[in-house]
Design an enzyme around this catalytic site. Sequence first.
Site, PDB file in Angstrom:
ATOM      1  N   ASP A  37      22.282   4.751 -11.359  1.00 62.48           N
ATOM      2  CA  ASP A  37      21.545   3.624 -11.965  1.00 62.48           C
ATOM      3  C   ASP A  37      20.064   3.721 -11.576  1.00 62.48           C
ATOM      4  O   ASP A  37      19.468   2.764 -11.083  1.00 62.48           O
ATOM      5  CB  ASP A  37      22.149   2.298 -11.484  1.00 62.48           C
ATOM      6  CG  ASP A  37      21.636   1.099 -12.272  1.00 62.48           C
ATOM      7  OD1 ASP A  37      20.994   1.286 -13.330  1.00 62.48           O
ATOM      8  OD2 ASP A  37      21.875  -0.048 -11.831  1.00 62.48           O
ATOM      9  N   GLU A  43      20.874  -1.859   6.344  1.00 61.86           N
ATOM     10  CA  GLU A  43      19.587  -1.697   7.020  1.00 61.86           C
ATOM     11  C   GLU A  43      18.489  -2.350   6.198  1.00 61.86           C
ATOM     12  O   GLU A  43      18.471  -2.192   4.977  1.00 61.86           O
ATOM     13  CB  GLU A  43      19.235  -0.209   7.006  1.00 61.86           C
ATOM     14  CG  GLU A  43      19.423   0.576   8.214  1.00 61.86           C
ATOM     15  CD  GLU A  43      18.903   1.984   7.929  1.00 61.86           C
ATOM     16  OE1 GLU A  43      17.917   2.368   8.557  1.00 61.86           O
ATOM     17  OE2 GLU A  43      19.491   2.695   7.086  1.00 61.86           O
ATOM     18  N   LEU A  70      14.837  -2.011   5.053  1.00 63.71           N
ATOM     19  CA  LEU A  70      13.805  -0.976   5.016  1.00 63.71           C
ATOM     20  C   LEU A  70      12.503  -1.611   4.542  1.00 63.71           C
ATOM     21  O   LEU A  70      12.442  -2.104   3.409  1.00 63.71           O
ATOM     22  CB  LEU A  70      14.209   0.157   4.054  1.00 63.71           C
ATOM     23  CG  LEU A  70      15.486   0.920   4.421  1.00 63.71           C
ATOM     24  CD1 LEU A  70      15.837   1.935   3.340  1.00 63.71           C
ATOM     25  CD2 LEU A  70      15.323   1.631   5.762  1.00 63.71           C
TER      26      LEU A  70
HETATM   27  P1  ADP Z   1      20.313  -6.721  -6.943  1.00 65.20           P
HETATM   28  O1  ADP Z   1      21.607  -6.056  -6.524  1.00 65.20           O
HETATM   29  O2  ADP Z   1      20.427  -8.209  -7.027  1.00 65.20           O
HETATM   30  O3  ADP Z   1      19.700  -6.113  -8.184  1.00 65.20           O
HETATM   31  P2  ADP Z   1      18.563  -5.159  -5.253  1.00 65.20           P
HETATM   32  O4  ADP Z   1      19.492  -4.315  -4.466  1.00 65.20           O
HETATM   33  O5  ADP Z   1      17.878  -4.526  -6.412  1.00 65.20           O
HETATM   34  O6  ADP Z   1      19.295  -6.495  -5.732  1.00 65.20           O
HETATM   35  O7  ADP Z   1      17.499  -5.780  -4.242  1.00 65.20           O
HETATM   36  C1  ADP Z   1      16.492  -6.697  -4.646  1.00 65.20           C
HETATM   37  C2  ADP Z   1      15.133  -6.296  -4.088  1.00 65.20           C
HETATM   38  O8  ADP Z   1      15.159  -6.332  -2.668  1.00 65.20           O
HETATM   39  C3  ADP Z   1      14.750  -4.875  -4.450  1.00 65.20           C
HETATM   40  O9  ADP Z   1      13.995  -4.812  -5.624  1.00 65.20           O
HETATM   41  C4  ADP Z   1      13.939  -4.416  -3.248  1.00 65.20           C
HETATM   42  O10 ADP Z   1      12.578  -4.739  -3.419  1.00 65.20           O
HETATM   43  C5  ADP Z   1      14.469  -5.227  -2.114  1.00 65.20           C
HETATM   44  N1  ADP Z   1      15.415  -4.433  -1.293  1.00 65.20           N
HETATM   45  C6  ADP Z   1      16.601  -3.914  -1.698  1.00 65.20           C
HETATM   46  N2  ADP Z   1      17.239  -3.299  -0.699  1.00 65.20           N
HETATM   47  C7  ADP Z   1      16.434  -3.433   0.385  1.00 65.20           C
HETATM   48  C8  ADP Z   1      16.548  -2.998   1.752  1.00 65.20           C
HETATM   49  N3  ADP Z   1      17.627  -2.346   2.194  1.00 65.20           N
HETATM   50  N4  ADP Z   1      15.545  -3.303   2.579  1.00 65.20           N
HETATM   51  C9  ADP Z   1      14.466  -3.991   2.140  1.00 65.20           C
HETATM   52  N5  ADP Z   1      14.298  -4.429   0.875  1.00 65.20           N
HETATM   53  C10 ADP Z   1      15.265  -4.150   0.005  1.00 65.20           C
END
Ligand code: ADP
Length: 286
Positions: free
Chosen positions: A193, A92, A94
Amino acid sequence: MWNEIAQEISRVTERSFEIQDRRSIGGGSINQAYRLTDGDRDFFLKLNQAAQYAMFEAEALGLKEMADSHTIRVPRPICWGIVEGSSYIVMEYLPLGNSSRDAWYQLGQQLAAMHRVVSDRGFGWHRDNTIGDTPQKNPWTADWVTFYGEHRLRYQLQLANRRGNFPRQAELLAALPSLLAGHEPLPSLVHGDLWSGNASVTVDGTPVILDPATYYGDREVDIAMTEVFGGFPQAFYEGYNAAYPLTAGYEKRKILYNLYHILNHFNLFGGGYGSQAQSMMERLLR
Ligand code: ADP
């Protein structure tokens, strides 16, 4: 590749999805991230090399485990797989906004609710996952001292010994039963984490946690991790403690639990994390 991912989204959601726009999203440390939209529905996509498939599968199952607890908002995983030499996860999307005192308080309360979900199989999880991109082993283990000693500290120390020198490691591992004496944690569902980059708030003010390294463990590991890089806003701890107070001895266990993450940072990035880990060991053994 994009077509195949869109088809998989259509199949799993039982509704046609064609990518009209894909926007790269920064901020991640490991993967390439995108927002995919058809003008109506949005999805969040992470891409990496095919070899990282297991990492995404574990992330999807971790998100699902947390979502199924109905305690705290996480992005629902949609699909994951390998296409044209890349592995991917779709979840999703968000829309994230600005946090407020209220949202941090609620995040504390909702995390406490998630921590009240306990496993009847002990500490661990039904599969291994990763912390950063370091493997994290989660075999079901009845006793927390053994689980934390073997599958958290010893595992990272073995990796750390390849590039660093930690003269007090044997002493520290031997001291674990006494460092944790009298502490009998339940196997709580933890994020695993929870640094500030993995906690956020949606534009409508709902707290969210992202990018987990899920398992069942001492709930204090999550609270300790929030303090590794300076701490969350005070309201978070107020909300948490109002719902599920921390117990005596947390301040010392915090060092023990964060040692795992500092060793992992040493294994991932090297540098000053090695001496930080050493001085944490000294403090614990003092
Ligand atoms: P990585 O696994 O490369 O560390 P993240 O899961 O931390 O990546 O995601 C990178 C960035 O994208 C996050 O810091 C957040 O701001 C944004 N983000 C992560 N998941 C979502 C989501 N489901 N919807 C919108 N933005 C997201």
